[in-house]
Design a protein around this motif. Structure first.
Motif, short mmCIF file in Angstrom:
data_model
loop_
_atom_site.label_atom_id
_atom_site.label_comp_id
_atom_site.label_asym_id
_atom_site.label_seq_id
_atom_site.Cartn_x
_atom_site.Cartn_y
_atom_site.Cartn_z
N ARG A 256 0.82 -1.22 0.00
CA ARG A 256 0.00 0.00 0.00
C ARG A 256 0.85 1.26 0.00
O ARG A 256 0.32 2.36 -0.21
N ASP A 257 2.15 1.15 0.25
CA ASP A 257 2.99 2.33 0.38
C ASP A 257 4.23 2.21 -0.49
O ASP A 257 4.65 1.10 -0.85
N GLY A 258 4.81 3.37 -0.82
CA GLY A 258 5.97 3.39 -1.69
C GLY A 258 7.21 2.76 -1.10
O GLY A 258 8.09 2.30 -1.84
N SER A 259 7.31 2.71 0.21
CA SER A 259 8.49 2.09 0.83
C SER A 259 8.35 0.57 0.94
O SER A 259 9.28 -0.10 1.41
N ARG A 260 7.23 0.05 0.49
CA ARG A 260 6.96 -1.39 0.48
C ARG A 260 7.09 -2.01 1.87
O ARG A 260 7.70 -3.06 2.08
N THR A 261 6.48 -1.37 2.85
CA THR A 261 6.48 -1.91 4.22
C THR A 261 5.08 -2.31 4.67
O THR A 261 4.94 -2.95 5.72
N MET A 262 4.05 -1.95 3.89
CA MET A 262 2.66 -2.22 4.28
C MET A 262 2.01 -3.13 3.22
O MET A 262 1.52 -2.65 2.19
N GLY A 269 -7.18 -5.54 8.24
CA GLY A 269 -5.92 -4.94 8.68
C GLY A 269 -4.96 -4.62 7.57
O GLY A 269 -3.95 -3.91 7.80
N ASN A 270 -5.16 -5.12 6.35
CA ASN A 270 -4.19 -4.85 5.29
C ASN A 270 -4.83 -4.41 3.97
O ASN A 270 -4.20 -4.51 2.91
N SER A 271 -6.05 -3.92 4.02
CA SER A 271 -6.71 -3.36 2.83
C SER A 271 -6.72 -1.84 2.92
O SER A 271 -6.30 -1.27 3.92
N MET A 272 -7.22 -1.20 1.87
CA MET A 272 -7.31 0.26 1.83
C MET A 272 -8.77 0.67 1.99
O MET A 272 -9.69 -0.05 1.58
N SER A 273 -9.00 1.84 2.57
CA SER A 273 -10.36 2.33 2.76
C SER A 273 -10.45 3.80 2.38
O SER A 273 -9.47 4.53 2.43
N ALA A 274 -11.66 4.21 1.99
CA ALA A 274 -11.90 5.60 1.61
C ALA A 274 -13.40 5.85 1.59
O ALA A 274 -14.20 4.94 1.84
N VAL A 285 -0.87 0.74 -6.49
CA VAL A 285 -0.42 -0.56 -6.01
C VAL A 285 1.09 -0.63 -6.23
O VAL A 285 1.57 -0.52 -7.36
N HIS A 286 1.84 -0.77 -5.16
CA HIS A 286 3.30 -0.80 -5.23
C HIS A 286 3.75 -2.26 -5.25
O HIS A 286 3.59 -2.99 -4.27
#
Length: 310
Positions: A256-262, A269-274, A285-286
């Protein structure tokens, strides 16, 4: 005795006169038109119909012409009533159309219809359908209850007479109000670009990173989550997925993040919400092919299902 007989016949004749001389009278009602619960996603088709019931009396044997004219309704309308609008409580608009013959753009706009009513022994009636389409085809329309009421001569009027054209009718009558309504339910739509890592080395000393985009459009104020399943490789760790080329595998992860830690999966706990606003919301999507692998030659692929929950 003859004089008495004449008086009786005269009285009988006079008793028929009021029925012959009674004035022509017509009335009409239009049923409420309710689309029910509708989705306005691209490609959705929302159609329904109602009825006009007409009754006339006062002429023994004749063809009565009834002309009904439909205005914009309380929700307002565009030029020549195309489109008409239902309104939400806050004034938001849902475009729709009334049609005279059938559902769909090919059947035009219902502004005026002529209905012939045959009367026999002083009475006659007719029932005709009217058709309705919601013309909105985008989640830019917010969810909620929408309606438009037709009330008064500017929205619905009737003229009638013993003629066969709307232009020559000269008697009029009011029509009880009717309402067009719909409930727009929350809905979402999306499109996804592919994640292509390109050509990579057979010896991965460094990770290979690329991105893809998920565009999500949801009705306004609709809360949603975006989840990614584990693809064809199975497993439970979204940071350790598998692409395949025949029997060969290549490990990669989606984040989910550019640093590829999530890692990005399909659990809370590991999806995106809006929250939807009716327009595109872009999610990046990274992707990363992990270092330390030595893949054989081939084209490696995986298919990941994107799920929108709302």
């Amino acid at each position: 005795m003859r004089k008495l007989l004449r008086l009786v016949l005269a009285a009988g004749f006079l008793g028929l006169m009021p029925q012959v001389a009674s004035a022509l009278s017509c009335r009409a009602t239009v049923s409420n038109i309710n689309f029910g619960s509708v989705s306005v996603r691209t490609g959705a088709t929302n159609q329904t119909s109602g009825t006009v019931n007409i009754s006339c009396s006062g002429t023994l044997l004749s063809l009565v012409g009834v002309c009904l004219r439909f205005g914009p309704g309380s929700g307002g309308a565009g030029n020549s009533n195309s489109p008409r609008y239902m309104r939400r409580g806050d004034g938001a608009a849902l475009p729709y159309q009334l049609r005279p013959v059938g559902n769909g753009n090919a059947f035009g706009t219902l502004n005026e219809i002529y209905v012939p009513v045959t009367t026999l022994l002083g009475r006659g009636s007719a029932t005709v359908p009217i058709f309705a389409d919601i013309t909105a085809n985008s989640v830019a329309v917010g969810s909620g209850q929408y309606s438009s009421t037709f009330s008064g001569a500017s929205d619905i009027e009737m003229e009638y007479g013993e003629l066969t054209t709307c232009a020559l009718l000269n008697q009029s009558a009011s029509i009880p109000p009717f309402t067009v309504s719909a409930e727009v339910v929350p809905s979402c739509e999306l499109d996804v670009t592919s994640l292509n890592f390109g050509t990579i080395s057979g010896s991965l000393n460094q990770p290979v990173d690329e991105t893809a985009t998920i565009n999500v459009r949801c009705t306004s104020d609709t809360d949603y989550t975006v989840g990614l399943d584990m693809g064809g490789g199975g497993g439970s760790n979204p940071a350790n997925r598998q692409m395949r080329s025949g029997l060969q595998t290549l490990n990669y992860g989606l984040y989910r993040d550019g640093s590829r830690t999530m890692p990005w999966g399909n659990l809370p706990g590991n999806s995106m919400s809006a929250t939807g606003n009716g327009s595109n919301n872009a999610f990046t999507v990274h992707g990363r092919i992990h270092a330390g692998q030595s893949p054989g030659m081939g084209v490696y692929t995986d298919s990941v299902i994107v799920t929108i929950t709302y």
